[in-house]
Write an enzyme that holds these catalytic residues in place. Structure first.
Site, short mmCIF file in Angstrom:
data_model
loop_
_atom_site.label_atom_id
_atom_site.label_comp_id
_atom_site.label_asym_id
_atom_site.label_seq_id
_atom_site.Cartn_x
_atom_site.Cartn_y
_atom_site.Cartn_z
N SER A 139 -68.25 27.98 109.54
CA SER A 139 -67.24 27.45 108.62
C SER A 139 -67.82 27.46 107.21
CB SER A 139 -66.82 26.04 109.02
OG SER A 139 -66.23 26.07 110.31
N TYR A 141 -61.39 19.55 96.19
CA TYR A 141 -62.26 20.64 96.65
C TYR A 141 -63.55 20.07 97.26
CZ TYR A 141 -65.12 24.87 96.59
OH TYR A 141 -65.92 25.92 96.97
#
Length: 284
Positions: free
Chosen positions: A142, A157
């Site tokens: 990931s 973010y």
């Protein structure tokens, strides 16, 4: 059972039409893996597939907005229909959305967390059982960010990337007994289109995601990031690092040493928190 080599394995990569995703897909294909490229940008996806097929790579593409779980399910079905098995999942799709405190909007949070974190969670939920069922082992990578370890601003973010790091660290322990390795990629400045993420805002979030500021301190900061990104590390190099990370089961995959001192400073600050209470007896 670890993935010690990629030849003959099948990988599913999100955000694969450009940037880091394309770098990973290319490195995997060159190592002999079959790769399903998934992206929201149809034109870029077609161009990437065309380029890779010139090298006789066994690649296919599927369009999906990964922030919608149903579209990820459909992409998984397309992958198994084409290749039968899936060994490697790369949750790479990401957007650089969300401003600092005082500029937050609900749409920005939902879009950024939807793509960066929820799509990673759903990807694992959907593809995990597909990797487990063939018993040949597998791997999950990931893409977080160095911003998943050091937070310079209170934005969506950074929050999403910290989430990806936490998820990966926990899953690594859980999935090891099942023969699935887990790595988290924490890149620094890579030559991607991350600063232009707004080009892919889905219609349902469009109105609530503010345009990039064109003046003031935040605009200057964004321009600095844009400049660093444009001079950043080659995504193909990152792809090779990820290939090596999968084959050697690295827990963390970094791209450079630039931010190591900042990570060390964070750990030192955490240690200092413990030092404040060292020698004290907790009251029960």
């Amino acid at each position: 059972m670890r993935v010690k080599e990629l030849a003959g394995k099948t990988a599913f990569v999100t955000g694969a039409a450009s940037g880091i995703g394309l770098g990973i897909a290319t490195a995997f294909a060159q190592a002999g893996a079959k790769v399903m490229l998934c992206d929201i940008e149809e034109e870029a996806l077609s161009a990437a597939l065309k380029q890779l097929k010139l090298t006789n790579a066994d690649v296919e593409g599927v369009k999906a907005d990964v922030s919608l779980k149903a579209e990820l399910v459909a992409a998984a079905e397309a992958t198994t229909a084409r290749y039968g098995k899936v060994h490697i999942l790369v949750n790479n799709a990401g957007v650089g959305g969300g401003g600092p405190y005082g500029t937050w909007t609900e749409a920005s949070w939902n879009w950024t967390l939807g793509v960066n974190l929820m799509a990673t969670i759903w990807g694992i939920e959907i593809f995990g059982p597909l990797i487990e069922q063939h018993g040949e082992g597998g791997h999950i990578v990931s893409t977080a960010s160095i911003a998943g370890l050091i937070s310079g601003a209170s934005n969506a973010y950074n929050v999403s990337k910290y989430g990806v790091v936490a998820l990966s660290e926990g899953l690594r322990l859980e999935l090891a007994p099942r023969g699935i390795g887990v790595s988290v990629l924490c890149p620094g400045f890579i030559r991607t289109q991350i600063v232009n993420s707004r080009r892919n805002v889905p219609k349902r979030f469009e109105e609530g995601v503010p345009a990039m500021p064109t003046s003031g301190p935040r605009a200057e900061q964004i321009n600095m990031i844009r400049e660093r990104v444009s001079q950043g590390i080659d995504p193909l190099y990152v792809g090779e690092l990820v290939r090596e990370g999968v084959e050697n089961d690295w827990p963390y995959i970094f791209t450079d040493l630039e931010f190591e001192p900042f990570v060390e400073a964070r750990f030192a600050a955490i240690k200092q928190g413990f030092d404040h209470i060292r020698g004290r007896s907790p009251k029960h």
